[in-house]
Design a protein around this motif. Sequence first.
Motif, PDB file in Angstrom:
ATOM      1  N   VAL A 129       0.753  14.721  -7.631  1.00 60.14           N
ATOM      2  CA  VAL A 129       1.425  13.647  -8.537  1.00 60.14           C
ATOM      3  C   VAL A 129       1.370  12.258  -8.156  1.00 60.14           C
ATOM      4  N   THR A 130       2.186  12.328  -6.776  1.00 59.92           N
ATOM      5  CA  THR A 130       2.103  10.939  -6.017  1.00 59.92           C
ATOM      6  C   THR A 130       0.868  10.312  -5.845  1.00 59.92           C
ATOM      7  N   HIS A 131      -0.119  11.100  -5.450  1.00 53.13           N
ATOM      8  CA  HIS A 131      -1.408  10.600  -5.223  1.00 53.13           C
ATOM      9  C   HIS A 131      -2.010  10.233  -6.612  1.00 53.13           C
ATOM     10  N   ILE A 132      -1.920  10.719  -7.589  1.00 55.75           N
ATOM     11  CA  ILE A 132      -2.608  10.310  -8.751  1.00 55.75           C
ATOM     12  C   ILE A 132      -2.067   8.953  -9.333  1.00 55.75           C
ATOM     13  N   LEU A 133      -0.623   8.755  -9.400  1.00 55.84           N
ATOM     14  CA  LEU A 133      -0.061   7.585  -9.622  1.00 55.84           C
ATOM     15  C   LEU A 133      -0.476   6.369  -8.640  1.00 55.84           C
ATOM     16  N   TYR A 155       5.734  10.430   2.852  1.00 53.13           N
ATOM     17  CA  TYR A 155       6.206   9.340   2.231  1.00 53.13           C
ATOM     18  C   TYR A 155       5.161   8.342   1.857  1.00 53.13           C
ATOM     19  N   VAL A 156       5.231   7.814   0.487  1.00 47.60           N
ATOM     20  CA  VAL A 156       4.313   6.725  -0.132  1.00 47.60           C
ATOM     21  C   VAL A 156       5.439   5.694  -0.795  1.00 47.60           C
ATOM     22  N   ASP A 157       5.264   4.420  -0.646  1.00 46.25           N
ATOM     23  CA  ASP A 157       6.247   3.454  -1.072  1.00 46.25           C
ATOM     24  C   ASP A 157       5.532   2.287  -1.552  1.00 46.25           C
TER      25      ASP A 157
END
Length: 460
Positions: A129-133, A155-157
């Motif tokens: 989900v994080t990567h798709i967004l 962590y992605v920010d």
Amino acid sequence: MVNNMKEMKDIRSVFFLGIGGIGMSALAQYFLRRGIKVSGYDRVETPLTQQLQSKGVDIVYEDDIRHAGTPDLVVFTPAIPSFSALRRYFEASGVTMMKRSQVLGYISDSEKTIAIAGTHGKTTTTAMVTHILYHCGVRVTGFVGGIMTNYDSNYVDQGSDYIVAEADEFDRSFLTLTPHISAVLSMDADHLDIYGENEEVKKGFKAFINKTIPGGSVYLHRSTIAEFTHDELDILQQTYNVLTFGDKASDIFADNIRSEEDGTTVFDFHYKTMLYRDVEVRMPGQHNVSNATLALSIGLQTGLDARAVIAAIKDFAGIKRRFEYIVRSGDHTYIDDYAHHPEELRNAIATARSLFPGKKVTGIFQPHLFSRTRDFADGFARELDRLDHPILLEIYPARELPIENVNSALILDKMTNPNKQLLSFDEVCDFIARVKPQVLITLGAGDIDTLVPKIKKLLS
């Protein structure tokens, strides 16, 4: 205690007790990105702590109050024992102390949050989900319980249009979250040292669902529906937008699933009344296809273009220690996986079997926690017996003290496979050097990962 995010914004320095943990290190980066001074303690130096130090975080590896300083906030995990010198010092000093889950809860309160829960699959799905967004240009902050290959980070920010958080059931941590979108992938028994019995585990997941903002969306794997009474389901459907996934009776599912030689899985994706053909994900296994359908659905729900979402999941490169290929040659295949629950062993072993038909699969498993070994010894034995050559290591205790008569031999004695063995780390390396398995998979959540570079060298 800090009472709201306004007070949190006044904090200038934070000390993390157990800063090297996968969840703690992500939270440390969150504060660091916001200009707050971050320091911390952990028992041992790891790639995660080294990464934090390279970003300017002061980390000590000695449990000594000389390193305490005067932080505005101390964040700790249950993994830090009550007799820790630093923990006792901070508790006596009157400084504000919060569990990691409480801090994540305050962040969740202030941002639009997507929270992914489940006994299995939550790390992979949170990462997807994080990567798709992120791939689609959304300002997203992601807290993931594993190292995402695309980012070499947990962590992605990129901002805060959405917070994506892995909702951990351990210590009931997920009950601090207030998601706008929540998902439950499974409700299998685990952490019975915390919950006591399986019914309490289910109650915990139900309580998590009810933390969702009224009018928000709740995704439920079809396997979880049987755990709800008719009245409970009625209330959920009246309160939330409830969507099911996982099989052909669900609102969201995959069919026409095919495995390619390069490890890619191709499937047709059914989302409500829509059909998207030939979707690709670079992870093997039926369970990962199910995880991908959920991640794709959440991406579509946020208003993203279907073509962009499908391109994003194709670009997702996986997570370290989640069916991660370490060696792929004509003679040998070596895979490393985090599986530490019987159901996770079943998925990993079944996936290896399906990808390498006709080849012998050797598995090395390190049980994680004395209590989990005691509670699931029968299940571990059953799943390990599915290997051609099952090898057990001794239990990794993590936070626990030994339990009488609980050791890896408890599992071994319940197994019927004639090739079963219980070996030490050194003996495992000797075995691999001598036998050179066709297909090898290491399994476990403890320090078995320290064997990976040694095994890679032996098989390369």
